[in-house]
Write a protein that holds these residues in place. Structure first.
Motif, PDB file in Angstrom:
ATOM      1  N   GLY A   1       0.810  -1.199   0.000  1.00  0.00           N
ATOM      2  CA  GLY A   1       0.000   0.000   0.000  1.00  0.00           C
ATOM      3  C   GLY A   1       0.847   1.254   0.000  1.00  0.00           C
ATOM      4  O   GLY A   1       2.068   1.227  -0.196  1.00  0.00           O
ATOM      5  N   VAL A   2       0.217   2.372   0.217  1.00  0.00           N
ATOM      6  CA  VAL A   2       0.887   3.665   0.263  1.00  0.00           C
ATOM      7  C   VAL A   2       0.519   4.341   1.575  1.00  0.00           C
ATOM      8  O   VAL A   2      -0.657   4.437   1.921  1.00  0.00           O
ATOM      9  N   SER A   3       1.551   4.792   2.304  1.00  0.00           N
ATOM     10  CA  SER A   3       1.327   5.449   3.592  1.00  0.00           C
ATOM     11  C   SER A   3       2.041   6.789   3.609  1.00  0.00           C
ATOM     12  O   SER A   3       3.117   6.952   3.021  1.00  0.00           O
ATOM     13  N   ILE A   4       1.432   7.739   4.285  1.00  0.00           N
ATOM     14  CA  ILE A   4       2.053   9.040   4.557  1.00  0.00           C
ATOM     15  C   ILE A   4       2.184   9.153   6.068  1.00  0.00           C
ATOM     16  O   ILE A   4       1.186   9.312   6.771  1.00  0.00           O
TER      17      ILE A   4
ATOM     18  N   GLU B   1       2.218   7.716   9.437  1.00  0.00           N
ATOM     19  CA  GLU B   1       1.607   6.501   9.972  1.00  0.00           C
ATOM     20  C   GLU B   1       0.194   6.287   9.445  1.00  0.00           C
ATOM     21  O   GLU B   1      -0.498   5.370   9.862  1.00  0.00           O
ATOM     22  N   GLN B   2      -0.219   7.139   8.518  1.00  0.00           N
ATOM     23  CA  GLN B   2      -1.575   7.059   7.973  1.00  0.00           C
ATOM     24  C   GLN B   2      -1.554   6.380   6.614  1.00  0.00           C
ATOM     25  O   GLN B   2      -0.907   6.856   5.679  1.00  0.00           O
ATOM     26  N   ARG B   3      -2.258   5.246   6.480  1.00  0.00           N
ATOM     27  CA  ARG B   3      -2.324   4.542   5.211  1.00  0.00           C
ATOM     28  C   ARG B   3      -3.416   5.166   4.350  1.00  0.00           C
ATOM     29  O   ARG B   3      -4.568   5.300   4.767  1.00  0.00           O
ATOM     30  N   ILE B   4      -3.043   5.575   3.136  1.00  0.00           N
ATOM     31  CA  ILE B   4      -4.009   6.209   2.241  1.00  0.00           C
ATOM     32  C   ILE B   4      -4.445   5.273   1.109  1.00  0.00           C
ATOM     33  O   ILE B   4      -5.495   5.486   0.506  1.00  0.00           O
ATOM     34  N   LEU B   5      -3.644   4.260   0.786  1.00  0.00           N
ATOM     35  CA  LEU B   5      -4.020   3.247  -0.197  1.00  0.00           C
ATOM     36  C   LEU B   5      -3.815   1.873   0.422  1.00  0.00           C
ATOM     37  O   LEU B   5      -2.823   1.638   1.116  1.00  0.00           O
TER      38      LEU B   5
END
Length: 317
Positions: free
Chosen positions: A57-60, A62-66
């Motif tokens: 996935g994709v994270s920014i 500690e928040q996963r956005i994908l």
């Protein structure tokens, strides 16, 4: 009574004259192509996400956005299809889903019938007595704010103390009642709006012919309510499937697609294909039940017309 019948035919909706269409794709075929194209687009987006999004996935921060796109989280479409042929005990996964989906479909269909009968009865009662509408309608609306997962244990507990014709309450009866609880609301609201849709002039015209409330209901209000009832039935069909699946999970009743989703979710640590197949099977139940409602709509197509059609047709006589 003959004059009243003739008058009701005049006020009832009539078929609309259809102008010749240009040559091209037939409306029925066009209506079938739209859902097929939407389904193909969904598959393309599914595989595109699987191809473009990294496995973790994709994270920014500690928040996963994908989401993750591993096979344990998002399997390929062909994996979901091929898993139907895998062994699942004495049967295959496809056979298990077909059996459990059939069980849930029967319960959802019973819930749709029960919820429709209750909804129509409430709508007729509220239309007949204004004080019933003012006193009951707010509670009908508030009833839909009760979480279904909290209601299911109560219904199952109350049902365990009930005997019908000497027979004990069966677990599947709780599922039907819980699903019907979701169905009756859109049916009652849609039917009430339809019963109240005839103009005051049409009602007074029937009354001038010595038609009472019952005759006005049969010859004017019920035909006028059909265009409002059919969309409510389509909503009720989807609600019946949702209610049946949630009720199966909440009450722990085995044999249905809801319980099978839980079983497959516990087996999806390495590959979620079985879980996705079960979820898709549950979604297809809504399509099947909506198709049954479409058959009812086809049978009532004489009354299912835009508002004002009957008046314009009647005026041309």
């Amino acid at each position: 009574m003959t004059a009243l019948s003739d008058l009701s035919e005049t006020l009832a909706p009539e078929p609309v004259a259809v102008l010749p269409r240009r040559r091209g794709v037939r409306p029925g075929v066009r209506g079938l192509l739209y859902p097929i194209a939407a389904f193909g687009l969904l598959i393309a987006v599914w595989e595109l996400i699987k191809y473009l999004v990294p496995a973790n996935g994709v994270s920014i921060g500690e928040q996963r956005i994908l989401p993750r796109t591993t096979d344990g989280a998002l399997p390929h479409v062909w994996a979901v299809v091929t898993v139907l042929g895998e062994k699942d005990g004495k049967s295959t996964v496809g056979g298990t889903l077909l059996r459990t989906a059939g069980f849930t479909l029967e319960l959802a269909l019973l819930a749709l019938v029960l919820g429709t009968v209750v909804g129509i009865a409430l709508a007729v009662l509220m239309q007949r007595f204004g004080w019933v509408e003012r006193g009951l309608l707010p509670y009908v609306i508030v009833s839909q704010t009760v979480p279904l997962i909290a209601l299911a244990p109560l219904v199952a507990g109350w049902g365990g103390k009930i005997h019908i014709a000497g027979q004990p309450w069966k677990p599947w009866m709780s599922i039907v009642v819980i699903a019907a609880y979701l169905v009756f609301f859109p049916v009652a609201i849609g039917m009430l709006r339809g019963l109240q849709s005839p103009s005051k002039a049409a009602v007074e015209l029937l009354h001038s012919c010595a038609a009472g409330w019952w005759a006005t209901l049969l010859h004017l209000r019920l035909p006028a309510a059909v265009p409002h009832l059919l969309p409510a039935l389509r909503l009720g069909a989807a609600a019946a499937v949702i209610g049946a699946v949630v009720a199966e999970i909440s009450t722990g009743t085995a044999g249905g697609i809801g319980r099978q989703i839980i079983v497959f979710s516990q087996q999806s640590t390495g590959n979620a294909a079985r879980l996705y197949a079960a979820v898709i099977a549950a979604a297809l139940l809504g399509v099947v039940l909506t198709g049954i409602v479409s058959l009812i709509e086809l049978a009532l197509r004489r009354y299912n017309r835009p508002a004002g059609t009957g008046e314009s047709s009647g005026g041309s006589r």
